[in-house]
Scaffold this active site. Sequence first.
Site, mmCIF file in Angstrom:
data_model
loop_
_atom_site.group_PDB
_atom_site.id
_atom_site.type_symbol
_atom_site.label_atom_id
_atom_site.label_comp_id
_atom_site.label_asym_id
_atom_site.label_seq_id
_atom_site.Cartn_x
_atom_site.Cartn_y
_atom_site.Cartn_z
ATOM 1 N N ASN A 15 0.095 0.164 5.800
ATOM 2 C CA ASN A 15 0.744 -0.632 4.716
ATOM 3 C C ASN A 15 1.712 -1.518 5.620
ATOM 4 O O ASN A 15 2.315 -1.447 6.462
ATOM 5 C CB ASN A 15 1.833 0.381 4.089
ATOM 6 C CG ASN A 15 2.750 -0.436 3.275
ATOM 7 O OD1 ASN A 15 2.529 -1.175 2.571
ATOM 8 N ND2 ASN A 15 3.741 0.418 3.130
ATOM 9 N N GLY A 16 1.590 -3.065 5.044
ATOM 10 C CA GLY A 16 2.306 -3.967 5.582
ATOM 11 C C GLY A 16 1.393 -5.081 6.061
ATOM 12 O O GLY A 16 0.333 -5.250 5.520
ATOM 13 N N TYR A 55 12.458 -3.008 -6.557
ATOM 14 C CA TYR A 55 11.192 -2.900 -7.472
ATOM 15 C C TYR A 55 10.153 -1.849 -6.795
ATOM 16 O O TYR A 55 9.669 -1.120 -7.556
ATOM 17 C CB TYR A 55 10.369 -4.338 -7.496
ATOM 18 C CG TYR A 55 9.196 -4.168 -8.109
ATOM 19 C CD1 TYR A 55 8.900 -4.219 -9.515
ATOM 20 C CD2 TYR A 55 8.021 -4.253 -7.314
ATOM 21 C CE1 TYR A 55 7.727 -4.019 -9.933
ATOM 22 C CE2 TYR A 55 6.804 -4.161 -7.899
ATOM 23 C CZ TYR A 55 6.629 -3.997 -9.251
ATOM 24 O OH TYR A 55 5.358 -3.995 -9.976
ATOM 25 N N GLY A 66 -0.227 0.825 -5.198
ATOM 26 C CA GLY A 66 -1.492 0.169 -4.941
ATOM 27 C C GLY A 66 -2.594 0.773 -5.888
ATOM 28 O O GLY A 66 -2.703 1.901 -5.913
ATOM 29 N N CYS A 69 0.823 -1.038 -0.149
ATOM 30 C CA CYS A 69 -0.054 0.152 0.029
ATOM 31 C C CYS A 69 0.740 1.251 0.115
ATOM 32 O O CYS A 69 1.761 1.068 0.240
ATOM 33 C CB CYS A 69 -0.928 0.132 1.314
ATOM 34 S SG CYS A 69 -1.896 -1.594 1.403
HETATM 35 P P1 AMP Z 1 6.316 -12.704 -12.855
HETATM 36 O O1 AMP Z 1 7.754 -13.650 -12.956
HETATM 37 O O2 AMP Z 1 5.796 -12.916 -14.287
HETATM 38 O O3 AMP Z 1 5.564 -13.321 -11.669
HETATM 39 O O4 AMP Z 1 6.350 -11.362 -12.710
HETATM 40 C C1 AMP Z 1 7.830 -10.691 -12.536
HETATM 41 C C2 AMP Z 1 7.499 -9.153 -12.752
HETATM 42 O O5 AMP Z 1 6.446 -8.671 -11.904
HETATM 43 C C3 AMP Z 1 8.871 -8.410 -12.631
HETATM 44 O O6 AMP Z 1 9.218 -7.930 -14.072
HETATM 45 C C4 AMP Z 1 8.338 -7.118 -11.792
HETATM 46 O O7 AMP Z 1 8.804 -5.980 -12.254
HETATM 47 C C5 AMP Z 1 7.256 -7.292 -11.168
HETATM 48 N N1 AMP Z 1 6.948 -7.456 -9.937
HETATM 49 C C6 AMP Z 1 7.899 -8.008 -8.853
HETATM 50 N N2 AMP Z 1 7.299 -8.073 -7.605
HETATM 51 C C7 AMP Z 1 6.251 -7.549 -7.752
HETATM 52 C C8 AMP Z 1 5.187 -7.346 -6.720
HETATM 53 N N3 AMP Z 1 5.536 -7.515 -5.560
HETATM 54 N N4 AMP Z 1 4.022 -6.988 -6.985
HETATM 55 C C9 AMP Z 1 3.938 -6.685 -8.352
HETATM 56 N N5 AMP Z 1 4.889 -6.888 -9.171
HETATM 57 C C10 AMP Z 1 5.836 -7.407 -9.041
#
Ligand code: AMP
Length: 466
Positions: free
Chosen positions: A110-111, A251, A36, A8
């Site tokens: 958040n958390g 990320y 979010g 969040c």
């Molecule tokens: P996947 O390997 O298809 O599950 O998705 C990986 C991609 O999702 C990566 O390129 C990241 O940019 C993105 N990503 C990584 N961690 C998260 C997260 N916690 N929430 C949303 N997207 C994420």
Amino acid sequence: MDKLREECGLVGICSPHYQPLGTKIYDALMSVQHRGQEAAGIAAYHEGVMTYFKNTGLASEVFHQENLRPLNGSIGIGHVRYSTTGSQERKNAQPLVVDFKGGSMALVHNGNLINAVSIREELIDEGHSFTTTIDSEIIVRLLSKNYKNNGIEALIQTLRQIQGGFALILILDGKMYGVRDPNALRPLVMGRTKNDEIVFASETCTLDLLEAEFIRDIDKGEIVEVDGCDYRSYYYDDSKRRAMCAFEYVYFSRPDSRQEGRSVYEARVKMGELLAKKDRGEYDLVAPVPDSGIPAAVGFANASGLPYTHVLIKNKYIGRTFMDPTQEERERLLRLKLGILKETVKDKRVLLVDDSIVRGTTMKRLVERIKGAGAKEVHVRICSPPIKYSCYFGIDTPLKKALIGANYEIERIAQHIGADSLMYLELDDLIEAIGLPQDCLCCACFDGNYPMEVPKVQSRYVFEKY
Ligand code: AMP
């Protein structure tokens, strides 16, 4: 089904004067929208009166002039909630607002609390009732229960009962409170505007937007109480080690934010540089997966001398898409989101940089498409180590069985995603890039070294039964 894990974005403004706060908080929410996209909400408070509005959707879908206009006061807090496969019900949107013996209270969170289920069961046994399925409601119920005649005492007592990773902003006793968990896992920063307003936010990019001067990060186990334009600090637990989430740098945070004094952008550029230094392969070009891979691809190109270019073009206007979690729909979404520069990749050895591989599905499709567009080779470089362990503290990593890094060796993963080669950043290099000592970071998703004992049974939908 509801997810326990919540990613969040939080914002809060406390002003010495009554003022229209709706638009200001709305703008602040836009700056943390990347944290979010499932729901957004704002609560404003003045002299005992709480006004609030929340709903599912992006901040720009939830708010318009009419519902922002009544959100006036001297304190305002806002929340955006991550889009998940779980419940998108309006009842789970925040701020959570309740009337209790101390007046009106509002909370944004958040958390993730790791002892939420047991506390909730105890409270239910005692006769308390719940209106949402999110763990944040436990904090509100405990606060009401613990409140005698003073908010800070109830808050300290409550914070000593909950465990996990959390950042909170509250309106309580007519004051604004900012809180970080005892390990400082989830981020929260503080600043002051030219008009003497105190601002809390998940990231410093919100302070920049509001032209607020950065004061500092809230400390681990700290509560900052803001009354008008004055603030004071309380520590409710200083016994734990600092363990700021490393994934915020990889990320989650916006690149123009600073977390714990470190620039997220610079950390990502360095991640790319360190990857390049260990790479002996030959390629024609370096390209990012937009947007998450951009700074690291810049770093890789700088360190390797290879030309930096774009091969994937992102559609900026997609916003939220409606999709079933089927294979076909995910592919449709990816085609909607990213186009390919066929001329640039034709007959080239492409080095593609991204931040992380979670399930491996996104990268598999990207490699397929880049090869389908005529690339001779596609080499994948990832700016973090393989994700091998689930996060219990608020980052949405799936259960271990769905984490490709937890189940396969790197060579198998390369085969699965169809890459000619695959390299991950090593943990030491990640820590060097972030620039904080290892014992001040939580890298548990990479090394399983959790800063507290975590539940033995992984159950992410525990609240479903309620
Ligand atoms: P996947 O390997 O298809 O599950 O998705 C990986 C991609 O999702 C990566 O390129 C990241 O940019 C993105 N990503 C990584 N961690 C998260 C997260 N916690 N929430 C949303 N997207 C994420």
